[in-house]
Design a protein around this motif. Structure first.
Motif, PDB file in Angstrom:
ATOM      1  N   ALA B   9     -28.329  29.661 -21.447  1.00 50.51           N
ATOM      2  CA  ALA B   9     -28.707  28.311 -21.019  1.00 50.51           C
ATOM      3  C   ALA B   9     -30.212  28.109 -20.998  1.00 50.51           C
ATOM      4  N   GLY B  10     -30.950  29.174 -21.077  1.00 53.75           N
ATOM      5  CA  GLY B  10     -32.396  29.045 -21.136  1.00 53.75           C
ATOM      6  C   GLY B  10     -33.071  30.153 -20.359  1.00 53.75           C
ATOM      7  N   PRO B  11     -34.109  30.793 -20.939  1.00 51.03           N
ATOM      8  CA  PRO B  11     -34.539  30.695 -22.326  1.00 51.03           C
ATOM      9  C   PRO B  11     -33.364  30.917 -23.279  1.00 51.03           C
ATOM     10  N   SER B  12     -33.460  30.305 -24.437  1.00 49.74           N
ATOM     11  CA  SER B  12     -32.291  30.249 -25.304  1.00 49.74           C
ATOM     12  C   SER B  12     -32.663  30.445 -26.768  1.00 49.74           C
ATOM     13  N   THR B  13     -31.626  30.403 -27.578  1.00 45.75           N
ATOM     14  CA  THR B  13     -31.798  30.722 -28.996  1.00 45.75           C
ATOM     15  C   THR B  13     -32.803  29.769 -29.666  1.00 45.75           C
ATOM     16  N   LEU B 147     -33.612  10.605 -12.339  1.00 43.47           N
ATOM     17  CA  LEU B 147     -32.365  11.116 -12.918  1.00 43.47           C
ATOM     18  C   LEU B 147     -32.564  12.498 -13.528  1.00 43.47           C
ATOM     19  N   CYS B 148     -31.512  13.284 -13.566  1.00 42.14           N
ATOM     20  CA  CYS B 148     -31.502  14.491 -14.403  1.00 42.14           C
ATOM     21  C   CYS B 148     -30.503  14.200 -15.519  1.00 42.14           C
ATOM     22  N   VAL B 149     -30.996  14.029 -16.730  1.00 40.84           N
ATOM     23  CA  VAL B 149     -30.148  13.476 -17.802  1.00 40.84           C
ATOM     24  C   VAL B 149     -29.054  14.437 -18.254  1.00 40.84           C
ATOM     25  N   ASN B 150     -29.386  15.711 -18.308  1.00 41.64           N
ATOM     26  CA  ASN B 150     -28.363  16.698 -18.695  1.00 41.64           C
ATOM     27  C   ASN B 150     -28.329  17.789 -17.634  1.00 41.64           C
ATOM     28  N   ASN B 151     -27.149  18.069 -17.149  1.00 45.19           N
ATOM     29  CA  ASN B 151     -27.020  19.008 -16.039  1.00 45.19           C
ATOM     30  C   ASN B 151     -26.464  20.329 -16.542  1.00 45.19           C
ATOM     31  N   THR B 152     -27.384  21.235 -16.785  1.00 40.84           N
ATOM     32  CA  THR B 152     -27.123  22.517 -17.435  1.00 40.84           C
ATOM     33  C   THR B 152     -26.010  23.309 -16.770  1.00 40.84           C
ATOM     34  N   LYS B 325     -21.540  33.809 -19.608  1.00 36.62           N
ATOM     35  CA  LYS B 325     -21.169  33.728 -18.189  1.00 36.62           C
ATOM     36  C   LYS B 325     -21.688  32.426 -17.593  1.00 36.62           C
ATOM     37  N   GLY B 326     -20.866  31.753 -16.823  1.00 32.90           N
ATOM     38  CA  GLY B 326     -21.293  30.519 -16.174  1.00 32.90           C
ATOM     39  C   GLY B 326     -22.351  30.789 -15.116  1.00 32.90           C
ATOM     40  N   HIS B 327     -23.009  29.746 -14.677  1.00 33.48           N
ATOM     41  CA  HIS B 327     -24.040  29.889 -13.642  1.00 33.48           C
ATOM     42  C   HIS B 327     -23.426  30.501 -12.383  1.00 33.48           C
ATOM     43  N   ARG B 328     -24.197  31.344 -11.725  1.00 35.19           N
ATOM     44  CA  ARG B 328     -23.653  32.099 -10.582  1.00 35.19           C
ATOM     45  C   ARG B 328     -23.087  31.200  -9.473  1.00 35.19           C
ATOM     46  N   THR B 329     -23.543  29.939  -9.415  1.00 34.18           N
ATOM     47  CA  THR B 329     -23.052  29.053  -8.345  1.00 34.18           C
ATOM     48  C   THR B 329     -21.688  28.422  -8.661  1.00 34.18           C
ATOM     49  N   VAL B 330     -21.287  28.447  -9.934  1.00 35.12           N
ATOM     50  CA  VAL B 330     -20.003  27.814 -10.282  1.00 35.12           C
ATOM     51  C   VAL B 330     -19.014  28.766 -10.958  1.00 35.12           C
ATOM     52  N   GLY B 331     -19.492  29.890 -11.452  1.00 37.67           N
ATOM     53  CA  GLY B 331     -18.604  30.851 -12.106  1.00 37.67           C
ATOM     54  C   GLY B 331     -18.105  30.365 -13.457  1.00 37.67           C
ATOM     55  N   GLY B 332     -17.006  30.962 -13.933  1.00 40.92           N
ATOM     56  CA  GLY B 332     -16.420  30.584 -15.213  1.00 40.92           C
ATOM     57  C   GLY B 332     -17.342  30.888 -16.380  1.00 40.92           C
TER      58      GLY B 332
END
Lengths: 361, 361
Positions: B9-13, B147-152, B325-332
């Motif tokens: 999700a960042g830093p990224s490709t 606003l946060c336009v895209n929510n990573t 791996k999903g962000h540690r706060t949401v899993g998945g």
């Protein structure tokens, strides 16, 4: 590839070995299939880069576990604000030694957040010497003494001998001579350095401070300008400048391999002596800095004739001796000969200076 | 060289072409004999890099001379403070749309400097949708809408259609979907983006703002946190993160060469559709985001079983599909498929997802 010697004051020349390693690993760091620029800053692979750079720097600086080393952003100019914001309350006094325009900027920025005072200044003599550090003249309420150890623009430095153990905490900008000669950094309570002079690429600032200075900051301090924010998260509160930290880590490993700070000091003394001796024995070039305050890193000189100075700089560039023009505020010439400048670069400069002197007598 | 696909999700490709160019030029930029990391930021050679990156980004964003584009340091987290510090007085009100933890952090940071209010929040539904942007519900004294336009983390975005022309100024975090699809950035008064998601390496933050917002800041604002400081000096007030700006400039040129934002949007829609269609038709994987609010950049999914999710991520890594791996706060799981992720990467992911589903039915 064109072969030059780059005497830029910063960003500045880096060890060829470091650049070659960064080049080799650019698309594939340790068979990960990724560039360091592409790695998650939460990955174990990046963690290793981050922590090794931190440990290597702390070892080279001789700092123990009483200190925390941070990788921050925003350069020295951001530290000018963070230092008073974190270490002072609004009515607190701190003492500043004004040895050049960077120290002066730090002093002026501190006025926004506290009550800084000038301990001494060499401004009237265009910063050609370091004023005495006389603790007895400091306001007794002063919370710390602020120094700029090496003054890039004016070619002066506060030598290790001049920095005694003070009763007051000592805070210092060591941007342009970090790891260039042996200082006892344990005498300092907080030091900082923008990497782009003697340590790595622009974009990362090293701050090493005593752990007991890391405290909850006042409510009105931005989260990102609190040392505690970064110290609590090992400089990973948000995404750090990973690639700049990686290259800085490579430079630290290069210094270790070359024999550490002692070896750097030896060669830096040899390089600067060659150049100062040549200047002092020349009838054309002059260095106006007080002998004991001369910098080993930034060597300034003039011919005394601005037109001739310009001709010198132009001719040097044609010979592959780049960025010798002095800072715009002082004119003349400046040769920045940081750790990564090989002695051959200094010799090539002296050869050119000889030729130029002969042709322009 | 190991071949992987990096879904971080960042830093990224980054585009392979960009890394190859940076590699080629690492020791010798345009026959200067110098690395970009070694160049004075006051040199004409660096000036060209700096200004071309700025112009290319402004063109790609469709911004005219009413806007200034800045290269800053400190990431989005520093913008969370700079925005209220520069645009608000202490008693001023601003409205925040809370679409995830980054917007929430921005709101909380603003409390240090002004009186932010929450316009709406989707926190109770774990940020799986974008609340309505209803200007009539905004405090009429509010100075701007944030606003946060895209929510990573949550895989949502505010689509271009949802952003109408408001009467209030619009301020937005566009870190994770800048230049990924066509937005009319002229509807915004200030946008910012940490480069490390869709634009370049970590260590540089792009801020584009209307020139009429650039004003003298209050006395107590740090010099480095004033937009005016940087705007007055074309982002060269102090040493900028030159190498990060250089690589960001290379990415901008790559986007231009690929056909600009329109071409990026086309391929990004194709990539995300492939993956969403597969998820929606699968009996194992599920995406919980409201259809119209789905991100094109960060696609989150779960199996519904945390142990199976962990097995999925581990197995993916073995196949060279990294950082799922999903962000540690949401899993998945989370697949970040920014501009630089080729469609082949998405296809390889789907192939693996198929195999995994078959083996774990």
């Amino acid at each position: 590839m064109k072969k030059i010697y780059n005497f830029s004051a910063g960003p500045s020349t880096l060890p060829v070995e470091v650049l070659e390693k960064a080049q080799k690993e650019m698309l594939d760091y340790k068979n990960s299939g990724m560039s360091v620029m592409e790695m998650s800053h939460r990955s174990s692979l990046y963690d290793e880069i981050h922590n090794e750079a931190k440990e290597d720097l702390m070892k080279l600086m001789g700092l123990d576990e009483d200190y925390e080393l941070l990788f921050l952003q925003g350069g020295g100019s951001t530290q000018f604000a963070m230092i008073p914001m974190n270490l002072l309350n609004k009515d607190d006094i701190a003492s500043y030694l004004i040895t050049g325009s960077w120290a002066d900027k730090a002093y002026k920025e501190a006025k926004k957040f506290a009550k800084p005072e000038i301990l001494a200044s060499s401004k009237e003599d265009i910063y050609t010497y370091i004023p005495e550090i006389d603790e007895s003249k400091m306001n007794e309420k002063s919370k710390f003494l602020y120094l700029c150890v090496n003054n890039t623009i004016y070619g002066t430095r506060i030598s290790p001998e001049k920095i005694g153990k003070l009763n007051k905490p000592l805070v210092a900008d060591i941007s342009s001579n970090i790891l260039s000669e042996k200082y006892d950094y344990n005498k300092f309570d907080l030091v900082f350095a923008g990497a782009q002079k003697n340590l790595g690429p622009a974009g990362v600032t090293i701050v090493a401070l005593k752990k007991d200075l890391i405290k909850e900051t006042r409510e009105e301090i931005p989260t990102m300008l609190s040392y505690k924010t970064h110290a609590d998260k090992n400089s990973l509160y948000n995404t750090p400048p990973c690639f700049a930290i990686y290259v800085t880590g490579l430079v630290a490993k290069w210094i270790k391999k070359m024999g550490g700070v002692e070896a750097m000091e030896e060669i830096n003394k040899e390089k600067s002596k060659l150049l100062y001796d040549f200047i002092d024995n020349s009838s054309l070039y002059k260095n106006n800095v007080k002998l004991e305050d001369r910098s080993l890193m930034n060597i300034v000189f003039v011919t005394g004739d601005a037109e001739l100075d310009a001709k010198f700089v132009k001719g040097a560039k044609e010979k592959g001796l780049e960025n010798l023009k002095g800072h715009r505020t002082v004119g003349g010439m400046r040769a920045s000969i940081y750790n990564a400048m090989p002695i051959e670069g200094v010799k090539a400069l002296i050869d050119y200076m000889k030729d130029f002197e002969r042709e322009n007598r």
